[in-house]
Structures are given as C-alpha cells and as structure tokens.
Design an enzyme around this catalytic site. Sequence first.
Site, mmCIF file in Angstrom:
data_model
loop_
_atom_site.group_PDB
_atom_site.id
_atom_site.type_symbol
_atom_site.label_atom_id
_atom_site.label_comp_id
_atom_site.label_asym_id
_atom_site.label_seq_id
_atom_site.Cartn_x
_atom_site.Cartn_y
_atom_site.Cartn_z
ATOM 1 N N HIS A 207 -5.582 -4.255 -4.965
ATOM 2 C CA HIS A 207 -4.943 -5.079 -4.010
ATOM 3 C C HIS A 207 -5.817 -5.124 -2.637
ATOM 4 O O HIS A 207 -5.462 -5.883 -1.843
ATOM 5 C CB HIS A 207 -3.533 -4.542 -3.482
ATOM 6 C CG HIS A 207 -3.548 -3.474 -2.829
ATOM 7 N ND1 HIS A 207 -3.553 -2.347 -3.154
ATOM 8 C CD2 HIS A 207 -3.485 -3.446 -1.250
ATOM 9 C CE1 HIS A 207 -3.667 -1.316 -2.129
ATOM 10 N NE2 HIS A 207 -3.272 -2.166 -1.036
HETATM 11 C C1 UD1 Z 1 -1.448 -4.202 3.594
HETATM 12 C C2 UD1 Z 1 -2.226 -3.297 4.391
HETATM 13 C C3 UD1 Z 1 -2.966 -2.363 3.242
HETATM 14 C C4 UD1 Z 1 -1.967 -1.581 2.378
HETATM 15 C C5 UD1 Z 1 -1.001 -2.554 1.825
HETATM 16 C C6 UD1 Z 1 -0.125 -1.605 0.905
HETATM 17 C C7 UD1 Z 1 -3.017 -4.289 6.523
HETATM 18 C C8 UD1 Z 1 -4.184 -4.663 7.258
HETATM 19 N N1 UD1 Z 1 -2.916 -3.967 5.315
HETATM 20 O O1 UD1 Z 1 -2.120 -4.914 2.755
HETATM 21 O O2 UD1 Z 1 -3.243 -1.229 4.267
HETATM 22 O O3 UD1 Z 1 -2.862 -0.990 1.561
HETATM 23 O O4 UD1 Z 1 -0.455 -3.453 2.533
HETATM 24 O O5 UD1 Z 1 0.338 -2.761 -0.374
HETATM 25 O O6 UD1 Z 1 -1.925 -3.939 7.041
HETATM 26 N N2 UD1 Z 1 2.295 -11.149 0.345
HETATM 27 C C9 UD1 Z 1 3.246 -11.620 -0.381
HETATM 28 N N3 UD1 Z 1 4.611 -10.867 -0.328
HETATM 29 C C10 UD1 Z 1 4.769 -9.974 0.097
HETATM 30 C C11 UD1 Z 1 3.557 -9.265 0.827
HETATM 31 C C12 UD1 Z 1 2.522 -9.926 0.900
HETATM 32 O O7 UD1 Z 1 3.046 -12.843 -0.980
HETATM 33 O O8 UD1 Z 1 5.844 -9.034 -0.161
HETATM 34 C C13 UD1 Z 1 1.111 -12.068 0.375
HETATM 35 C C14 UD1 Z 1 0.843 -12.899 1.816
HETATM 36 O O9 UD1 Z 1 0.336 -13.894 1.455
HETATM 37 C C15 UD1 Z 1 -0.117 -12.029 2.645
HETATM 38 C C16 UD1 Z 1 -0.954 -11.322 1.664
HETATM 39 O O10 UD1 Z 1 0.046 -11.017 0.328
HETATM 40 O O11 UD1 Z 1 -0.663 -12.894 3.525
HETATM 41 C C17 UD1 Z 1 -1.551 -10.160 2.023
HETATM 42 O O12 UD1 Z 1 -0.486 -9.196 2.559
HETATM 43 P P1 UD1 Z 1 -0.689 -8.171 3.812
HETATM 44 O O13 UD1 Z 1 0.629 -7.575 4.304
HETATM 45 O O14 UD1 Z 1 -1.283 -9.063 5.007
HETATM 46 O O15 UD1 Z 1 -1.720 -7.257 3.352
HETATM 47 P P2 UD1 Z 1 -1.495 -6.417 2.196
HETATM 48 O O16 UD1 Z 1 -2.656 -6.652 1.322
HETATM 49 O O17 UD1 Z 1 -0.363 -6.149 1.519
HETATM 50 N N1 UDP Z 2 3.237 0.992 -6.425
HETATM 51 C C1 UDP Z 2 4.508 0.560 -6.650
HETATM 52 N N2 UDP Z 2 4.415 -0.681 -7.401
HETATM 53 C C2 UDP Z 2 3.504 -1.198 -7.659
HETATM 54 C C3 UDP Z 2 2.019 -0.472 -7.259
HETATM 55 C C4 UDP Z 2 2.022 0.393 -6.440
HETATM 56 O O1 UDP Z 2 5.739 1.220 -6.282
HETATM 57 O O2 UDP Z 2 3.384 -2.381 -8.368
HETATM 58 C C5 UDP Z 2 3.496 2.415 -5.486
HETATM 59 C C6 UDP Z 2 2.378 3.355 -5.857
HETATM 60 O O3 UDP Z 2 2.946 4.076 -6.935
HETATM 61 C C7 UDP Z 2 2.022 4.224 -4.707
HETATM 62 C C8 UDP Z 2 2.048 3.007 -3.506
HETATM 63 O O4 UDP Z 2 2.833 2.072 -4.089
HETATM 64 O O5 UDP Z 2 3.167 5.005 -4.522
HETATM 65 C C9 UDP Z 2 0.933 2.537 -3.116
HETATM 66 O O6 UDP Z 2 0.945 1.385 -2.221
HETATM 67 P P1 UDP Z 2 -0.129 0.394 -2.203
HETATM 68 O O7 UDP Z 2 -1.083 0.623 -3.385
HETATM 69 O O8 UDP Z 2 0.474 -0.787 -1.995
HETATM 70 O O9 UDP Z 2 -0.704 0.799 -0.625
HETATM 71 P P2 UDP Z 2 -1.866 1.944 -0.266
HETATM 72 O O10 UDP Z 2 -1.480 3.082 -0.591
HETATM 73 O O11 UDP Z 2 -3.116 1.637 -0.934
HETATM 74 O O12 UDP Z 2 -1.730 1.621 1.178
#
Ligand code: UD1
Ligand code: UDP
Length: 357
Positions: A207
């Site tokens: 992601h």
């Molecule tokens: C964010 C964090 C990242 C973390 C990740 C965990 C930052 C800069 N990044 O990245 O460190 O690893 O969360 O998963 O804060 N979106 C949806 N539904 C949701 C959430 C997101 O549609 O419930 C879409 C939105 O279009 C959004 C895009 O995903 O613009 C990215 O989401 P965002 O929260 O900006 O970054 P993550 O990739 O989730």
């Molecule tokens: N995870 C989850 N559902 C998913 C994918 C990941 O619950 O579909 C859990 C995973 O087991 C871990 C956490 O989410 O506990 C990691 O989050 P993510 O990869 O979104 O963020 P990061 O750790 O890279 O910041």
Amino acid sequence: MKVVTVIGARPQFIKAAVVGRELRKKHKEVLVHTGQHYDYNMSEQFFEELDIPRPDYNMGISGGSHAQMTGKMMMAVETILKKEMPDWLLVYGDTNSTLAAALAAAKLHMNICHVEAGARTNSFTNPEEINRICTDHISTLLLASTKSGMVSMAAEGLSDRGQLVGDPMYDAFLKYSQNQEMRNSIVSLSDGIVYKIPPEYYYLTCHREENTNEDNNLLEIFKAMEQLDAPTIYPVHPRNKERALRLQTDYHFKNILLTEPVGYLESLWLVNHAKKIVTDSGGLQREAFFACKKCVTILDFVCWPETMVDGRNELAKPDAEDILNKMEKKQWIDENYLPFGNGKSAVKIIAAMENTK
Ligand code: UD1
Ligand code: UDP
C-alpha cells in the site's frame, strides 16, 4: 493524568487498543480520531473487534495532499487540545495524523509522548520519514520500540528524552494470536464471491505511496506471486483498489486472490497460517517476524533492522525475479532473539508518562 490520544490510521488503532486499555485502568483518556482512515473495514471494524471505546471526537479529515491533510488536522486538533487541556498528548508512529497532532500540541507547549520514536528509514522519498523526524524532535518523551530506535535518537542528540519500551504491536500480536477462531473463507474483491481459504497460501500486502503511484511496481509483484506454488491472498488497501483490479484483469493473473481489506484478527490469522509473506507494510514485517514467517519487503530502505537477520526479512526490488530469489532464501530462527520487548510495552508506556514531570 488526563491524556489526549490522537489516532487516524489502521496500525494506530491496533496500538491504541492495547495501550488505551492499560491507560484507562488509572487515568483519563480522551480519544480523538482524525478521520484519516474512514472506510468501515479500515477503521470502525478495528474499534469493534478490539473493543476500543468510541472516539470522543472524530474530526472527519482525510485525503488531499500531505500538506492539506496535515494542515486541516492541525487546526482541528488545536481546538480540541485547548478545550481538553491534557497533561499529555499521546501519538503513535509516523502518519500525517501523528505529525499534525504533535505540531499543534508543541505550539501550545503541551507534553507530547511519541510511541515508536527513533524509527528511521533514512530516505526522504518515504513520506513518513519526515513525519517521524519532526515528531521526535518536538516531543517530550520519545518511546522507542527497539534498540535501533535508541541508536537513531542518540545520533540526533535526542537520547535524554528517549526510553526503550518495546513494541505495542508485539503486545497486540501475543494477546490476539491466542485462541484464534478458525478462518475458512474470504470474499473476492472483484466479484464478491466467497472463496475457501486454500490450505496453503502466501500473504501479500502492498500500500505504500512509493509502490502504488504507477503500475510497474505492483505489476512486478503480481508477476512474482503468479509463479508461486500456492495462491496469494492480497487484501487491497483502498488507495490501490482500482489499479490492482485492472492489472489482474489485463494480465489474467489466476493465482492471486484480491480481497477487501480484512480486520486485524483475520489479518493476524492470515499471518500465522501463511507459507511466506510479501509486503511493504511496517506492521506486517514485524508480525511476520513475530510469527517466524519468512518475509520479503518490497522497499528500498530498511525501517525495522531487527527483523533483517538470519534471512528472516529481506529487501527486494520491485522486480519479479528479485522477489522470487529473495523468497527462496532460507531463514534461521533463534528463539532467544526477542528484540521487540516482552509483550508488556503498554505498561511501560504508561509508566514513562507517569514518571515524567
Ligand atoms: C497512511 C500512512 C502510512 C500508513 C498507512 C497505514 C501517511 C502519510 N501515511 O497511508 O504511513 O502505513 O496509512 O495503512 O499518513 N482511502 C480510502 N479509504 C480509507 C482510507 C484511505 O479510500 O479508509 C484512500 C483515500 O483516497 C486516500 C488514500 O486512500 O486519499 C490514501 O490514504 P492516506 O491515509 O492518505 O494514506 P495511506 O496510504 O493510507
Ligand atoms: N492489516 C489488517 N488488514 C489488512 C491489512 C493489514 O488488519 O487488510 C493489519 C496488519 O496485520 C498490521 C497492520 O494492519 O497489523 C499494518 O497496517 P498497515 O500495513 O496499513 O500500515 P503500516 O504498518 O505499514 O504503517
């Protein structure tokens, strides 16, 4: 103590579940959800499964550029902090929610406790690196999950504010891996059909912004997974959904099962029963390590060096051949090597705040 906890993203809900439960035994916690993650299966499902209290505030802020998201969150958090006047602001990890809350609190001269302090990738192409460094430098109490975090803090002159507490993700892993309900089925992302979880499978998550901005990285990962001797289960983060579905259709990948994001308990089950794990997630790399599963990480930087020992976690380029080569390499498990603490980091986090004036 009165503690305002600000969370917004999936991995923070998991950490806040174990720390908040401990905190509320003796202290008052005001829970603030920024809204950064908002889909049911990216947010509310975690609150339900992990029994996290309903947030006292939900700011409803998500999407946009990094600056837009961070700026809007700062303004909203400031209002809440001024109203609540806590003894501590508690933040986790490296998201925009973390940085926004810390900046707002620092300008109000409030105490800030940063959990997962000192983690570094030493790469500014990684957007979270900026959040980590800035949050650490303005925080009062820097709580590191591992020794490498303490080393990074020392290099940046932050040691006097740092303490080693272990990793609350490890606390959660130990707690929720026990007595896990058997998982049989998983819902396909493309057509909503319920599939039986195969007896053997690989677990993929991908992601990060670095891997999802264009097709090539994900395509190479899919090409690698397609060649494996068992299917791959890939719960797709919403930012990647359209791309993942399109690539699967265009290239006729048959050995990869795309699903909606799964809840934490299901993800943990998938970790604990997978053959091997391929990921770009900081959390999943650690969970693979906790579960003694071979992990290949598709990033060009190391964030959790403790996992990168004895072939247990290896970096691979977004290149099918490199990924397959790294997956084949053997790992060795030293059961006495436990670099993420003893599963009691939540207790240490609360004690650190109690003991800091
Ligand atoms: C964010 C964090 C990242 C973390 C990740 C965990 C930052 C800069 N990044 O990245 O460190 O690893 O969360 O998963 O804060 N979106 C949806 N539904 C949701 C959430 C997101 O549609 O419930 C879409 C939105 O279009 C959004 C895009 O995903 O613009 C990215 O989401 P965002 O929260 O900006 O970054 P993550 O990739 O989730
Ligand atoms: N995870 C989850 N559902 C998913 C994918 C990941 O619950 O579909 C859990 C995973 O087991 C871990 C956490 O989410 O506990 C990691 O989050 P993510 O990869 O979104 O963020 P990061 O750790 O890279 O910041």
